[in-house]
Motif scaffolding. Structure first.
Motif, PDB file in Angstrom:
ATOM      1  N   ILE A 105       0.844  -1.204   0.000  1.00  0.00           N
ATOM      2  CA  ILE A 105       0.000   0.000   0.000  1.00  0.00           C
ATOM      3  C   ILE A 105       0.874   1.246   0.000  1.00  0.00           C
ATOM      4  O   ILE A 105       0.623   2.211  -0.730  1.00  0.00           O
ATOM      5  N   GLU A 108       2.261   1.948  -3.366  1.00  0.00           N
ATOM      6  CA  GLU A 108       1.303   2.421  -4.374  1.00  0.00           C
ATOM      7  C   GLU A 108       0.770   3.810  -4.063  1.00  0.00           C
ATOM      8  O   GLU A 108       0.541   4.619  -4.968  1.00  0.00           O
ATOM      9  N   THR A 109       0.567   4.102  -2.773  1.00  0.00           N
ATOM     10  CA  THR A 109      -0.093   5.365  -2.409  1.00  0.00           C
ATOM     11  C   THR A 109       0.838   6.374  -1.755  1.00  0.00           C
ATOM     12  O   THR A 109       0.478   7.539  -1.596  1.00  0.00           O
TER      13      THR A 109
ATOM     14  N   ARG B  76      -8.055  -4.957  -2.575  1.00  0.00           N
ATOM     15  CA  ARG B  76      -6.686  -5.123  -3.065  1.00  0.00           C
ATOM     16  C   ARG B  76      -6.283  -6.579  -3.234  1.00  0.00           C
ATOM     17  O   ARG B  76      -5.496  -6.904  -4.126  1.00  0.00           O
ATOM     18  N   PRO B 138      -7.215   6.871   1.564  1.00  0.00           N
ATOM     19  CA  PRO B 138      -6.245   6.569   0.500  1.00  0.00           C
ATOM     20  C   PRO B 138      -6.023   5.069   0.318  1.00  0.00           C
ATOM     21  O   PRO B 138      -5.372   4.655  -0.639  1.00  0.00           O
ATOM     22  N   PRO B 141      -8.955   1.535  -3.010  1.00  0.00           N
ATOM     23  CA  PRO B 141      -8.657   2.056  -4.356  1.00  0.00           C
ATOM     24  C   PRO B 141      -9.865   2.272  -5.263  1.00  0.00           C
ATOM     25  O   PRO B 141      -9.858   3.180  -6.082  1.00  0.00           O
TER      26      PRO B 141
END
Lengths: 162, 162
Positions: A105, A108-109, B76, B138, B141
């Motif tokens: 995570i 990706e973020t 995810r 956040p 997704p």
């Protein structure tokens, strides 16, 4: 048509034969904590009817602060007395690690989640520690019947762990 | 015989006609977040069969860190794409306040819970803010279909709020 729209059409059919309202407090004075897994139909698995038991579910059926909050409200305000905890075979939580999931995570973020993912590698061990978390909580008053099970997604059977 | 034992006897009957295992990822790619209220049989209300949707439930159907954790894992790792949030009429969360509940626990145990009780006094307003919490995260997704509803415990119908 989205899946949500399809399920709303199902709801219209459900309401055609629905009779309510039932009382707010659960008739069987039971709270169930179970994994969110799609294959666990809690009402079916335990033969519950509408109005009989609180059902608390999350990824893994683990016990975090939010499950303690729900159990405290269930017992203190709505009179439940027994707790049934259900994990299950072939659980997704057995397939990753907390560190790996949180890093993926973050990659990706750009942000690492402030919470643990609560993954586990020992199914029965995690049932035991989830039960231990309930028993250790000062906020859940009734602990005479707090029992933990593994649901077998192949056979539909519950096996008691603790 | 405890209620738990009675429900285990129901499970033995359930397993007699059970056929599994189904695949781990939810077939309909949906995650449902709903209140733990005993009168909401999520599989019945939405016409879901075993294996079709993740079901996440807690006191109020509110969105805290643990629901974000579950939704992050659901999307995810297990491919869900739509989110359905369900609060309901006659909810117990409308009957108390955070301050009052936490004080009652402190008075009885000597310890104030470190978590908010998540009580609310505006049902549709809390649906909106639970949806807002999901959309603001956040870590979740897929937000193209995040819809919030109130389930009427008298009629069995879902009414869309947002």
């Amino acid at each position: 048509m989205s899946v949500t729209d399809e399920l709303l059409a199902n709801n219209a059919r459900y309401a055609e034969t629905f009779t309510g309202p039932l009382p707010l407090p659960p008739a069987k004075h039971v709270a169930v904590v179970a994994c969110m897994d799609a294959r666990i139909n809690v009402y079916g698995v335990l033969g519950l009817a509408e109005g009989e038991a609180h059902v608390i579910r999350n990824a893994g059926g683990v016990v975090t602060d939010d499950e303690i909050r729900s159990l405290a409200i269930s017992q203190r305000l709505l009179g439940t007395e027994e707790i049934i905890l259900i994990h299950h075979t072939d659980c997704g939580m057995l397939t990753f690690t907390d560190d790996g999931f949180r890093k993926s995570i973050q990659d990706e973020t750009g942000i690492k989640p402030p919470w643990a993912a609560e993954a586990f590698d020992d199914l029965e061990g995690d049932v035991r520690q989830s039960i231990a978390r309930i028993k250790a909580s000062p906020f859940v008053p009734r602990k005479d019947s707090v029992r933990g099970f593994v649901f077998d997604v192949a056979t539909g059977k519950l096996a008691e762990v603790v």
